[in-house]
Design a protein around this motif. Structure first.
Motif, PDB file in Angstrom:
ATOM      1  N   GLY A  78       0.934  -1.375  -0.243  1.00  0.00           N
ATOM      2  CA  GLY A  78       0.101  -0.164  -0.675  1.00  0.00           C
ATOM      3  C   GLY A  78       0.735   1.045  -0.093  1.00  0.00           C
ATOM      4  O   GLY A  78       0.037   2.027  -0.216  1.00  0.00           O
ATOM      5  N   GLN A  79       2.102   1.353  -0.131  1.00  0.00           N
ATOM      6  CA  GLN A  79       3.095   2.330  -0.524  1.00  0.00           C
ATOM      7  C   GLN A  79       2.433   3.231  -1.751  1.00  0.00           C
ATOM      8  O   GLN A  79       2.311   2.775  -2.740  1.00  0.00           O
ATOM      9  CB  GLN A  79       4.346   1.797   0.064  1.00  0.00           C
ATOM     10  N   ASN A  80       3.215   4.666  -1.729  1.00  0.00           N
ATOM     11  CA  ASN A  80       2.728   5.546  -2.455  1.00  0.00           C
ATOM     12  C   ASN A  80       3.124   5.610  -3.641  1.00  0.00           C
ATOM     13  O   ASN A  80       4.594   4.968  -3.714  1.00  0.00           O
ATOM     14  CB  ASN A  80       2.121   7.204  -1.619  1.00  0.00           C
ATOM     15  N   TRP A  81       2.930   6.819  -4.674  1.00  0.00           N
ATOM     16  CA  TRP A  81       3.456   6.655  -5.827  1.00  0.00           C
ATOM     17  C   TRP A  81       5.296   7.630  -5.500  1.00  0.00           C
ATOM     18  O   TRP A  81       5.360   6.772  -6.628  1.00  0.00           O
ATOM     19  CB  TRP A  81       2.528   7.603  -6.673  1.00  0.00           C
ATOM     20  N   GLN A 140       7.460  10.393 -11.194  1.00  0.00           N
ATOM     21  CA  GLN A 140       6.508  11.364 -10.379  1.00  0.00           C
ATOM     22  C   GLN A 140       5.606  12.486 -11.581  1.00  0.00           C
ATOM     23  O   GLN A 140       4.805  13.078 -11.481  1.00  0.00           O
ATOM     24  CB  GLN A 140       7.584  12.359  -9.854  1.00  0.00           C
TER      25      GLN A 140
END
Length: 234
Positions: free
Chosen positions: A34-37, A175
């Motif tokens: 579940g870690q983010n972008w 990003q």
């Protein structure tokens, strides 16, 4: 053969670290789930950094990417006689790197029985956030163009701290431009792991989505060629 082995081991390190991050983020029974972008973009940037270091030390130029090799060669920035060994090293290294990730995460694959539990090809390869083939293709062209045009202006990027600069470049491209398609930027990075997921015995495997695979193949190649073309006239 130094070019082949450098690209093989460098690309294998790239995939072990990058796809390994994908497995950790996606598979439900994992501490990194579940870690983010930001986490994903940074991990891929560092994966490229250390892949380039390995490749450079073993005697290649650290391309790790057919779009780099072909984009450079097409406009005289890289010798054509080196192209085939580089491409073979990149695709084989990507496949082997993905196989290592399957072994590392085998118990997590085994308990993740459905795509909703994270057992899906997105661990290994890319997919669009919005399915639109034309714009998915253009996204990969644009992101890869920015990446490779910048590389062409870095000089020898296997030396000193330059691999770290390349990794930071990958991170910011991810990003800024990667949220549309998962920023393949690299046909070997996408096709090698996608093939590994297709043919190796991954427990509870779901679809490998080969219908989309032309985008991360031809989009990066087009972006690399456009970057080489622009650099050649400047």
């Amino acid at each position: 053969m130094s070019g082949f082995w450098g690209e093989f081991f460098g690309t294998a390190v790239l995939i072990i670290l990058g796809v390994g991050c994908g497995a950790g983020v996606n598979l439900k029974s994992n501490y990194a789930h579940g870690q983010n972008w930001m986490f994903i973009s940074l991990a891929w940037g560092l994966a490229v950094t250390f892949g380039v270091y390995v490749a450079g030390q073993l005697g290649s130029q650290g391309h790790l990417n057919p779009a780099v090799t072909l984009g450079f060669a097409a406009f005289g920035f890289f010798p054509w006689h080196e192209v085939v060994p580089y491409l073979l090293g990149q695709f084989l290294g990507a496949f082997v790197g993905a196989a290592v990730v399957i072994i590392q995460y085998y118990p997590q694959f085994k308990v993740s029985k459905t795509p909703t539990q994270g057992n899906q090809v997105g661990i290994f390869s890319t997919a669009p956030a919005i399915q639109n083939p034309l714009f998915n293709f253009l996204s990969e062209v644009i992101a890869t163009f920015v990446f490779i045009f910048t590389l062409l202006n870095l000089g020898n990027f296997t030396q000193g701290l330059k691999p770290l600069i390349v990794g930071l470049l990958i991170t910011v491209v991810g990003q800024a431009l990667g949220g549309t398609t998962g920023f393949a930027l690299n046909p070997a990075r996408d096709w090698g792991p996608r093939l590994a997921y297709t043919i190796l015995p991954v427990p509870n495997r779901s679809s490998a989505n080969w219908g989309y695979a032309w985008v991360p193949m031809f989009g990066p190649l087009a972006g690399g060629l456009l970057a080489g073309a622009l650099q050649s006239v400047l």
